[in-house]
Scaffold this active site. Structure first.
Site, PDB file in Angstrom:
ATOM      1  N   ASP A  16       0.819  -1.216   0.000  1.00  0.00           N
ATOM      2  CA  ASP A  16       0.000   0.000   0.000  1.00  0.00           C
ATOM      3  C   ASP A  16       0.854   1.268   0.000  1.00  0.00           C
ATOM      4  O   ASP A  16       0.669   2.160   0.844  1.00  0.00           O
ATOM      5  CB  ASP A  16      -0.935   0.021   1.215  1.00  0.00           C
ATOM      6  CG  ASP A  16      -1.732  -1.256   1.376  1.00  0.00           C
ATOM      7  OD1 ASP A  16      -2.131  -1.832   0.343  1.00  0.00           O
ATOM      8  OD2 ASP A  16      -1.945  -1.686   2.518  1.00  0.00           O
ATOM      9  N   GLU A 190     -11.185   1.117  -3.844  1.00  0.00           N
ATOM     10  CA  GLU A 190     -10.552   1.541  -2.595  1.00  0.00           C
ATOM     11  C   GLU A 190      -9.296   2.339  -2.925  1.00  0.00           C
ATOM     12  O   GLU A 190      -9.017   2.667  -4.068  1.00  0.00           O
ATOM     13  CB  GLU A 190     -10.203   0.305  -1.750  1.00  0.00           C
ATOM     14  CG  GLU A 190      -9.314  -0.693  -2.475  1.00  0.00           C
ATOM     15  CD  GLU A 190      -9.087  -1.983  -1.711  1.00  0.00           C
ATOM     16  OE1 GLU A 190      -9.048  -1.943  -0.474  1.00  0.00           O
ATOM     17  OE2 GLU A 190      -8.934  -3.036  -2.368  1.00  0.00           O
TER      18      GLU A 190
END
Length: 535
Positions: A16, A190
């Site tokens: 991420d 997302e």
């Protein structure tokens, strides 16, 4: 100069990525989930060679993850720089399995990357993957996905990307909440980031889930609140249709612009073992060169939408990490390579001063506890590697055990431990767990009845060769001896439980001490050696 970047640039569990540039300095923040301290920040001057410089969530007022389940904790940080400050946004996820997710979003700031980092400002709990956008007019906007607990068509509970203004003076969100982007047919929208360029607001999101259908989608709008038009060649980045690509699971990205005006994309990826869909190194960080076309849309510089494992970059030389690391615990501080699980109360877990020159672990709850577990470890970042430690430990009975562990989570580990046998001898035990409960019962391997010399420290070692792990031991300057069977190292991965992307971390190698009697028997580790033999 080899004039090429070899991906990944952050090897081992570093998912991420969020990137920002401050002058000639680049910083990448990555998720740490249940591992403490929270958030890893690496620094580079050339986008190629990176060094860990900070883990900012390092005290109890900022982060306490005791009780957080596996793969909860710190999700998807967003790092930015504006107004002379670093701004770090993150989620502390308290539950993720099932219909509901309890994730709380916070903001901390610091004048420099080393800190001091502020206590957190609570933002919201409407969904995870928050990011902060600093607009040209000075206004600041928080983005995060909205979690929809209802059973929607196809099981997609990702309810769109929310946008709300942040009031810096009052340290709170204000004004209406806008749902600016419902996502595409790839679903599971997302990881939002916003950028402003040539009068457009460009929205970048991750879609398809963080498994083998992962992807990067882009959309743009003249207004920050939308409507957003999807990229004509969506997805911008994915390996979902390129099963032979060494970089799988490509997605969850962020962009940075260099001082010379080039644009680069960092993204997560996984490198499964050949012939499998198991990646024990976890989700790593890679980088790609991207370019803005005449039509104003962003695309990979090398064409198509599949990630490149080698990316040309003029004038760059990528340094290899040291072949071997040796830690003797002579310092007052734990070496930066190590982390532990969940708890800010380090004095309950370990000490470097109780016996100078040793790392003392205080036996706490069982292996896999979500609350208080004495386990100090470093990431596995090479598919061929070894780890060794020297242990002095006096267990009183079978409820105390300490040693060398390969740990993914509470139901996926291999553990070479010193304990007491039924006859009162100090013995070696090989404990393994392979899957989630109820199938994930603890297995005790046959060690051939190894009895240790109670007067001598014991050296413990392990060797990993792709999907195989072999423990070994030695005492009193004797040569190493294998102990226990060859174990399946590939199980220590996101996919090792049989779930395509049910967990989100990576394998760690380290030292552990457990005392399920509650007496807190200590174990002293004189050293820790880690050797990598390839990438």
């Amino acid at each position: 100069m080899d004039n090429v970047i070899h991906n990944p640039i952050l090897r081992g569990f570093n998912p991420d990525p969020s990137i920002c540039r401050v002058g000639k300095n680049y910083y990448i923040a990555t998720s740490t989930f249940e591992w403490y301290p929270g958030v890893q920040i690496h620094h580079s001057r050339d986008l190629v060679n990176w060094q860990l410089v900070s883990r900012p969530l390092a005290r109890e007022t900022q982060l306490d993850m005791r009780g957080n389940p596996d793969s909860c904790g710190i999700w998807a940080p967003c790092l930015s720089h504006a107004d002379g400050l670093f701004w770090l946004i993150y989620t502390d996820m308290k539950r993720y399995e099932g219909n509901f997710k309890d994730g709380h979003n916070y903001l901390v700031t610091a004048p420099s990357i080393e800190g001091p980092w502020s206590d957190p400002v609570y933002l919201n709990s409407s969904g995870f993957d928050p990011s902060l956008f600093h607009d040209e007019d000075g206004r600041k906007w928080l983005l995060n996905l909205q979690w929809d607990y209802r059973q929607r068509e196809g099981g997609d509970r990702f309810g769109g990307i929310l946008l709300q203004e942040y009031d810096v003076e009052r340290q709170r969100l204000m004004g209406p909440i806008h749902n600016i982007f419902a996502g595409t047919e790839l679903k599971l929208t997302e990881g939002p980031h916003l950028y402003r360029r040539d009068g457009w607001y460009h929205l970048l999101v991750a879609e398809g889930g963080t498994g083998y259908d992962h992807a990067v989608t882009m959309a743009r709008s003249r207004k920050i609140t939308g409507p957003y038009q999807v990229h004509p060649d969506n997805p911008v980045l994915t390996s979902r249709q390129d099963s032979g690509n060494p970089l799988q699971r490509a997605g969850h990205a962020d962009l940075v612009e260099t001082a010379s005006g080039e644009t680069w994309m960092v993204h997560l990826c996984g490198r499964p073992l050949p012939g499998t869909r198991r990646s024990p190194l976890g989700r790593e960080t890679a980088i790609q060169k991207v370019e803005w076309g005449e039509d104003g849309w962003l695309r990979l510089a090398h064409g198509g939408n599949a990630p490149a494992i080698e990316v040309p970059m003029a004038g760059v030389e990528q340094r290899s990490p040291a072949v071997e690391e040796v830690h003797d615990f002579a310092s007052e501080a734990l070496p930066a390579v190590f982390q532990w699980l969940r708890s800010p109360r380090t004095e309950r877990l370990f000490s470097l001063s109780a016996r100078p020159g040793y790392l003392r672990l205080f036996g706490r709850e069982s292996v896999g506890s979500w609350f208080e577990q004495a386990l100090v470890a470093r990431r596995q970042d090479s598919l061929h590697c070894s780890a060794e430690t020297t242990l002095e430990f006096e267990p009183e009975d079978l409820q105390q055990f300490a040693g060398l562990i390969a740990y993914y989570n509470r139901f996926k580990f291999h553990y070479l431990a010193v304990t007491r046998g039924d006859e009162g001898d100090k013995v070696l035990s090989v404990m393994s767990c392979h899957d989630a409960w109820p199938s994930g019962n603890l297995e005790i391997a046959d060690t051939g009845g190894v009895v240790l010399d109670p007067e001598q420290p014991v050296r413990l070692g392990l060797d990993i060769r792709k999907g195989e792990l072999q423990f070994r031991y030695a005492q009193d300057n004797a040569p190493w001896q294998p102990v226990g069977p060859v174990l399946d190292a590939s199980l220590l991965s996101d996919e090792g439980s049989g779930r395509a992307h049910g967990y989100f971390t990576g394998n760690f190698l380290g030292m552990a001490a457990h005392d399920i009697s509650g007496r807190g028997i200590p174990a002293d580790f004189a050293d820790f050696r880690y050797r990598r033999e390839d990438g």
